[in-house]
Structure formats: C-alpha cells, structure tokens
Design an enzyme around this catalytic site. Structure first.
Site, PDB file in Angstrom:
ATOM      1  N   GLY A   1       0.921   0.732  10.686  1.00 53.29           N
ATOM      2  CA  GLY A   1       1.634   0.386  11.921  1.00 53.29           C
ATOM      3  C   GLY A   1       0.703  -0.047  13.045  1.00 53.29           C
ATOM      4  O   GLY A   1       0.998  -0.994  13.775  1.00 53.29           O
TER       5      GLY A   1
ATOM      6  N   GLY B   1      -0.779  -1.148   4.713  1.00 56.20           N
ATOM      7  CA  GLY B   1      -0.781  -0.411   3.447  1.00 56.20           C
ATOM      8  C   GLY B   1      -0.673  -1.297   2.220  1.00 56.20           C
ATOM      9  O   GLY B   1      -1.502  -1.223   1.308  1.00 56.20           O
TER      10      GLY B   1
ATOM     11  N   LYS C   1      10.258  -9.045   4.517  1.00 57.79           N
ATOM     12  CA  LYS C   1      11.262  -9.430   5.510  1.00 57.79           C
ATOM     13  C   LYS C   1      10.702 -10.037   6.775  1.00 57.79           C
ATOM     14  O   LYS C   1       9.746  -9.529   7.353  1.00 57.79           O
ATOM     15  CB  LYS C   1      12.075  -8.195   5.887  1.00 57.79           C
ATOM     16  CG  LYS C   1      12.977  -7.727   4.759  1.00 57.79           C
ATOM     17  CD  LYS C   1      13.821  -6.580   5.219  1.00 57.79           C
ATOM     18  CE  LYS C   1      14.917  -6.275   4.221  1.00 57.79           C
ATOM     19  NZ  LYS C   1      15.685  -5.103   4.649  1.00 57.79           N
TER      20      LYS C   1
ATOM     21  N   ARG D   1      -9.598   7.251   4.234  1.00 58.35           N
ATOM     22  CA  ARG D   1      -9.559   7.571   5.666  1.00 58.35           C
ATOM     23  C   ARG D   1     -10.532   8.689   6.023  1.00 58.35           C
ATOM     24  O   ARG D   1     -11.144   8.665   7.094  1.00 58.35           O
ATOM     25  CB  ARG D   1      -8.140   7.987   6.082  1.00 58.35           C
ATOM     26  CG  ARG D   1      -7.221   6.808   6.308  1.00 58.35           C
ATOM     27  CD  ARG D   1      -5.843   7.255   6.775  1.00 58.35           C
ATOM     28  NE  ARG D   1      -5.024   6.086   7.105  1.00 58.35           N
ATOM     29  CZ  ARG D   1      -3.729   6.154   7.426  1.00 58.35           C
ATOM     30  NH1 ARG D   1      -3.108   7.314   7.455  1.00 58.35           N
ATOM     31  NH2 ARG D   1      -3.064   5.046   7.713  1.00 58.35           N
TER      32      ARG D   1
END
Ligand code: 3PG
Ligand code: MG
Length: 399
Positions: free
Chosen positions: A380, A357, A200, A37
């Site tokens: 996110g 990630g 999930k 980053r």
C-alpha cells in the site's frame, strides 16, 4: 532526503531507541516464511547496538482491530529476528494500556539486547493515532526511528503521533527506500516509463492519473488493460473488464495526450477458455479476439512493443503484473519483460524501481529481484507513493 535526521545525526550511546519496523511478515505453522522485511532492518540494528544503544522494536502484525488477540502476537517473529540480527532478543508483552511492567522488563535487560514489543494494534489507540498511546510508547525510549516505509501510509500512533513526541529520524531501510524512490519518480532520469498492471483499473485510478503527469510512457497491462481496450471499441470477449469504467478509461487516454504521455496498450493477447494453470491457449490479434475466450496474458507482439518502450527509457517504475502470472504459463509476458528490465539495468542503461506484493512475487518468479535497482517490499505504501500522496509516517519525521 535532507529534510529529516538519519542514524549519523544521533548519539545512541546509553539510549533506548524505539524503532518502528514492519514485522507484518508472512507466517505459517508458527514460523516466519519470508523474512525479507526483517533482514532489511539489520543495518539499523547493528548500527544502534554498535553505538551502545538499545533497540526497542515497535510493529503491528495483522489486523487485530484494537483487541488483544494472541493469534496475532508478535512473539512468533522472535526466532526470525534473533537469526537475522545475531543478537539476544527479548519479547516484551503488553496490552499497551499500562506500560509500567514493560518499562521494568526493558530496564532489567542486558546490554546488547534487542527488545520486541507486543503488537501495537492490540490497542485501539494505534489506528486512531491516539496521543495518549503515543506518549506511553514514548515513555519507553529516548529516541524514535522509523524504519518501516511499508507502514508509512498509515497515520497511526506508532508511525505518526510518536514521531512528534521524541527526537526522531529515519532508519537505514527507510533512508534507502526514500532515496530509491526519489531516483524513480522524485527526480528521475528521463524518459521515465511506468509499467502498471494488475486486475482492476478501479483500484489504480489515482495511480494512473498521477503517473500521466510525470512519465513519458505508461505501459498498461494485466486485466486492467482490457478495460482500456474495451473503451477503444475492442471486443475483449469474456476477459476481466470493468465495462462501467469505459468513460474513465477514455478520459485517462485524453489526458495522456494533453500531458504528452504515450499510453502503451497490448496489441495481442494470449487467450484461454478456462481460468486455470496450463489451460489450452492461443494468441489472438486484437481485431480477431475469440468472443468466448479470456485474455490471460500479453502476446509476443505486445511484449516486443513494451521492450521497445523500455529501450527508450532511462528510468522504469513498475507496479502490477502484465498477466495472470500466478498461473503457468500466463506469467510469460511479466517474466519476459522483468528479465528485459533487469538486463538493461545490469548494463547500466536504466534505473529500475518496482514494488507491491504481486510485483515482488512476479519478479521473484522471474529470478530478477537482485538485478533491479530497487525493489520495495511495501504494498500500500508503495502504491500511495506512486500516486503522489504524502505518506504520514514520512511527513512526521520532517522537522
Ligand atoms: C503491509 O503489510 O502492507 C503493511 O504492513 C501495512 O499493513 P496494513 O495494510 O495492515 O496497514
Ligand atoms: Mg497491506
């Protein structure tokens, strides 16, 4: 991409430039362990410094919940920044309630210095998108740039309110990210195949619903595929499965038919009886799953099917692994498919965009991060972008 200002649209000479960056990087034993980053910020930094401006970096680090917590001080990243930018770097301590000392500190800095402000989340106003805090931040500089796509899903003082207080624009990394994403889903070359994996379904419902309306093929893999298989009446044994979401899975399936989106599910699975690395395993066809076992990876037939879908695609977007990739050898399908996408990208046959990630870790394991058209370091924010949600940090830059 034309609706906000870029570096070229500013005159940075003699200006203090507040740059929202994402210094929320992994740290162990007091040192940064992955500076990806930070490295991606280098083009923005060198541009500002070459033009005679002074970069002042704003970032959060961890989740200190509005309290000063020296365990989450951004001082820890200073050596990594110094190394990445080859410029003198000074850390500016502040609790963000009163920035007068910080203002004096910056005023005394030598030309060419890059300043790193203390963690913006040390003040509760950051996450509250507080206007007074944004005004204090604005008082430190003349121009605001956001170069932190990975924090753009947060409507916080340093990502949202501040953008409205100063002339503002996108840094190079943000610009690159947005144009890559535009190529991935905004105005992509069709057909588009999306690969969505992970444990999930419940965390990716919005994602699946949005993708259905936009892509021609949707590969569902990883633990979440089991929920879909279960909804189709397949016994997935002891595999990870959200049985209460069977109706939801069926609804998504029906909707995909209405939208002419082909859902591609596994047709076989690598089954183990213990969730651990190198557990004994065997591949089963879906009709004959072992009821005591759990599916930890997609089998060869599934991999071939996914490759077949990729052969048809001009654009591939990817979020989430296709198996328990963190446990050898159950990363096989993910690695195999990643290499295939990378190969076709290198041959110029498709545009590939991946993010999140786990996905980045999986692509790194496959050794193909450089071969994808674009790999987002955002978690996110990448997911919310794929879900079709407006990102407050991007919206605030628009004039
Ligand atoms: C990230 O690391 O994903 C971003 O920096 C956002 O961090 P957050 O989830 O704590 O807002
Ligand atoms: Mg996060």
């Amino acid at each position: 991409m034309t609706d906000f200002k870029k570096l070229e649209d500013f005159d940075f000479n003699g200006k203090k430039v507040l740059v929202r960056v994402d210094l929320n990087v992994p740290v162990a034993n007091g040192a940064v362990t992955d500076s990806t980053r930070i490295e991606r910020l280098a083009p923005t930094m060198s541009y500002i410094v070459e033009q005679g401006g002074t970069p002042i970096l704003l970032s959060h680090f961890g989740r200190p919940k509005g309290q000063v917590n020296k365990d989450m001080s951004l001082a820890v990243v200073v050596p990594a920044i110094q190394k990445a930018f080859g410029q003198p770097v000074e850390f500016v301590d502040t609790d963000w309630t009163d920035v007068s000392a910080a203002t004096e500190h910056i005023a005394k800095g030598a030309a060419g210095t890059i300043f790193v402000m203390e963690n913006t989340r040390f003040h509760a106003g950051e996450e509250a998108n507080d206007l007074d805090l944004a005004k204090r931040m604005a008082s430190l500089g003349d121009i605001y740039l956001n170069d932190a796509f990975s924090a753009a899903h947060r409507a916080h003082a340093s990502t949202e309110a501040l953008a409205r207080e100063l002339p503002s624009g996108a840094g190079r990394a943000m610009e690159a990210e947005l144009s890559a994403l535009q190529a991935g889903l905004g105005k992509p070359q069709t057909p588009v195949v999306a690969i969505v994996g992970g444990a999930k379904v419940s965390t990716k419902l919005d994602l699946l619903e949005n993708l259905l309306t936009k892509v021609e093929g949707l590969v569902i893999g990883g633990g979440m595929a089991n929920t879909f298989l279960h909804a189709e009446g397949i016994d997935v044994g002891k595999s990870l499965c959200e049985k209460d979401l069977a109706d939801t899975a069926r609804r998504i399936y029906d909707k995909s038919a209405d939208e002419n989106c082909a859902i591609i599910l596994p047709v076989d699975g690598v089954v183990a009886w213990h969730f651990e690395a190198n557990a004994p395993h065997r591949t089963y066809g879906l009709e004959a799953m072992d009821k005591e076992g759990m599916i930890l990876d997609a089998g060869e037939k599934s991999i071939e099917r996914i490759k077949g879908a990729i052969d048809e695609a001009k654009t591939v977007i990817w979020n989430g692994p296709l198996g328990a990739f963190e446990l050898d050898p159950f990363g096989h399908a993910t690695i195999e498919v990643a290499r295939y996408v990378a190969e076709r990208t290198k041959q110029g046959k498709l545009v590939s965009v991946a993010g999140g990630g786990d996905t980045v870790a999986a692509l790194a394991k496959a050794g193909v991060v450089q071969d994808f058209t674009y790999v987002s370091t955002a978690g996110g924010a990448f997911l919310e972008w794929m879900e079709g949600k407006p990102l407050p940090g991007v919206e605030a830059l628009k004039a």
